[in-house]
Design an enzyme around this catalytic site. Structure first.
Site, PDB file in Angstrom:
ATOM      1  N   LYS A 136      36.556   4.513  36.107  1.00  0.00           N
ATOM      2  CA  LYS A 136      37.632   4.901  35.187  1.00  0.00           C
ATOM      3  C   LYS A 136      37.122   5.816  34.087  1.00  0.00           C
ATOM      4  CE  LYS A 136      41.867   4.769  33.792  1.00  0.00           C
ATOM      5  NZ  LYS A 136      42.731   5.699  34.543  1.00  0.00           N
ATOM      6  N   CYS A 159      51.601  -1.890  23.264  1.00  0.00           N
ATOM      7  CA  CYS A 159      50.978  -3.126  22.811  1.00  0.00           C
ATOM      8  C   CYS A 159      51.770  -4.257  23.456  1.00  0.00           C
ATOM      9  CB  CYS A 159      51.110  -3.271  21.295  1.00  0.00           C
ATOM     10  SG  CYS A 159      50.407  -1.891  20.369  1.00  0.00           S
TER      11      CYS A 159
END
Ligand code: F6R
Length: 606
Positions: free
Chosen positions: A601, A2
């Site tokens: 992706k 994060c």
């Protein structure tokens, strides 16, 4: 992974903190939030969505105050909900924190706090630490002491920033196995996961090391060691990066950044709570037969699983490519399938899950994206917490999956009597040390790998070869080379060479060998034999070998050395080196490395 940010300033910080969140968004974007201190009051706004979406709902810039913390989340514990997004308050609302990492013992600590009457609003490991601070402060009545004592009670990986009503002019921060830096400016100081958060304000930065903590005010900062609470003198580094480079952590491409992220993602993977490992390990013990399934790179992760289960747990766990799984596996309700997926959305893997579930098999998965379809479809899921993988080709996510898988294997081996607790502890220590080894290798060998890439990027045909667990590494490394250079690279088991492929070998054929350490004796000798077979046909031989392997060095046309540390982890060091080789070959060829042609992706179509 994060992103965290904190600012202490002479001026209002809401606007700058919002900018920090935007700059950190690439580290996670499922939810975000910010808390500001204004006239001894803490105001919090947070919600789900990317930074812009949350701001549209929460209007961060309306918050008042000259000090604050902020967080953009890549969920690891607890789903993507507003309650689980950061910052998190303590029960008495006097402490508020943001956290990047995983507290591996949070369930135990949470039980202790529940017994003392604490309550929890979220499913996160982070909220536990906010309440630990309150708990420690109740007895110490000193913030610095409470902060250090709370840290002593938690295990895992963390970069934490905290503000509190009890000392309203100071941001506290600490780190272990997750990054943390300080930014220094006139009239404002910053703390963040990386300097990208404050790059538009200052380029003067201080790097915080593991087990150091920071006390930062608008005019000053102090860094101390947790061990003895003594101040550490820190060097201020002036960085020259532009904003885009900063976002990639100074690297020219996300692929390179993500390769260099790997020491951290390995350590993060080692902190997955034991309960989560146990749950999936038990499936391997209670079901009659298990399979490992993935596709593309994650198929090679599954293949590595077969070798690990055989070696450390005495179990035969077949691997199957997800796209072939429905056609060949007669799954039944006494079976279990472990799936691997970075995105959690891959069509072939989802179809394989459906096939397994339709026959009543138990299903588990290791997935990087919280809330993804696969994570919701399986019975049990471990979120790997590797952070967003932005380059289309997978590097750090795959390595992290292998480390989590390895822990499952060790757990199974311990429970079925194949391993002792001492052996398991030693292997875990070695895996941790491996994270340091790849750090060293990446730093020291990059130049050599780059030179080799310059000499070899013109080669049109490669054979990548390895034996035993080096075989899936050869396959994965060949896939990496194909994806980013568009060159032909064929992975095969080195023992297979003489059964056909040798016919292709002449002076124009380049062969890359993944050579094990000499300690593996039989494996080493048979790999060397394959090298001799190629040499005898005048093929060019390049190899990864250990720094003491003069025999290989004498035989190879080019070699890249790795330290002879832990034979059982060498295959992964070589995998990381091969990622770099592919990267530098593509760089030399001037290709679009982060977005190779024809690839996406997330492959959500069949
Ligand atoms: C290779 C690569 C692909 C993926 C495959 C599975 O570098 O990225 O081969 O591994 O498409 O994707 P996930 O892991 O998202 O299920």
């Amino acid at each position: 992974m994060c992103g965290i940010a904190a600012i202490a300033s002479h001026k209002s910080v809401a606007k700058q903190l919002y900018q920090s969140l935007l700059n950190l968004e690439y580290r996670g974007y499922d939810s975000c939030g910010m808390a500001l201190m204004d006239q001894n009051k803490l105001a919090l706004r947070k919600n789900i969505g990317n930074v812009g979406e949350v701001n549209d709902k929460e209007h961060f810039e309306e918050l008042k105050g000259n000090m604050g913390i902020a967080h953009t989340r890549w969920a690891t514990h607890g789903g993507v909900t507003s309650e689980n997004s950061h910052p998190h308050f303590s029960n008495d609302n006097s402490f508020i924190i943001v956290h990047n990492g995983i507290f591996s013992n949070y369930q135990k600590v949470q039980k202790e706090l529940l017994n003392k009457g604490f309550t929890f609003q979220s499913q996160t490991d982070t909220e536990v630490f906010a309440n630990l601070l309150q708990d420690e402060y109740q007895t110490t009545l000193d913030i610095e002491t409470a902060f250090c004592q709370a840290i002593e009670r938690i295990e895992g990986s963390y970069a934490i920033a905290m503000i509190t009503l009890h000392q309203p002019d100071t941001v506290f921060a600490v780190k272990k196995d997750s990054p943390l830096v300080i930014g220094i400016n006139d009239g404002a100081n910053y703390i963040s996961s990386d300097m990208n958060a404050f790059i538009s304000e200052t380029r003067d930065t201080v790097i915080i090391n593991d087990m150091e903590y920071v006390m930062l005010t608008k005019d000053d900062f102090t860094v101390k060691r947790l061990a003895d609470k003594q101040s550490v003198s820190k060097q201020i580094i002036h960085v020259q990066w532009d904003k885009q480079t900063a976002q990639r952590g100074g690297f020219s491409h996300y692929m390179l950044k993500e390769i260099f992220d790997q020491p951290q993602t390995v350590r993060q993977a080692l902190h997955i709570p034991k309960e989560e490992i146990d749950t999936i390990a038990d499936k391997f013990l209670t079901r009659k037969q298990s399979f490992c399934v993935g596709v593309g790179t994650t198929y090679y992760v599954a293949m590595i699983g077969t070798y690990l289960f055989s070696k450390y747990a005495g179990l035969y766990v077949p691997n199957v490519s997800a796209d072939e799984f429905p056609a060949i596996i007669p799954v039944s309700d006494d079976q279990h399938v472990l799936f691997f997926s970075q995105s959690g959305e891959t069509y072939d893997t989802r179809m394989a899950i459906r096939a397994a579930k339709s026959k009543g098999a138990a299903t588990s998965a290791i997935v990087n994206v919280v809330g993804s379809s696969i994570s919701q479809e399986v019975d049990n899921c471990i979120f790997q917490g590797s952070g967003p993988e932005i380059c289309v080709v997978s590097t750090k996510a795959a390595l992290s999956q292998i480390i989590i898988l390895w822990q499952i294997v060790l757990n199974v081996g311990l429970k079925n009597g194949s391993l002792t607790q001492e052996q398991v502890d030693l292997y875990r220590e070695n895996i941790f040390e491996f994270s340091r080894t790849i750090e060293t290798v990446l730093n020291e060998e990059s130049g050599n790998i780059r030179n080799l890439a310059k000499e070899t990027s013109h080669i049109k045909n490669w054979l990548f070869m390895g034996k035993s667990i080096y075989y899936p590494v050869a396959l994965e490394s060949a896939l990496k080379m194909k994806e980013v250079t568009y060159l032909h690279a064929e992975g095969l088991p080195s023992g297979f060479l003489k059964h056909g492929t040798l016919a292709m070998v002449d002076e124009n054929m380049y062969c890359l060998f993944f050579i094990p350490t000499k300690e593996t004796k039989d494996l080493y000798e048979s790999t060397m034999m394959a090298i001799e077979e190629v040499k005898a046909r005048k093929g060019k031989v390049i190899g990864f070998c250990t720094d003491d392997d003069t025999e290989a060095m004498n035989l190879l046309d080019h070699y890249l050395v790795i330290p002879d540390k832990h034979p059982e982890l060498n295959f992964l060091v070589e995998m990381v080196m091969a990622q770099l080789l592919s990267y530098y070959c593509a760089l030399d060829l001037g290709l679009n490395i982060d977005k190779p042609r024809n690839l996406a992706k997330s492959v959500t179509v069949g």
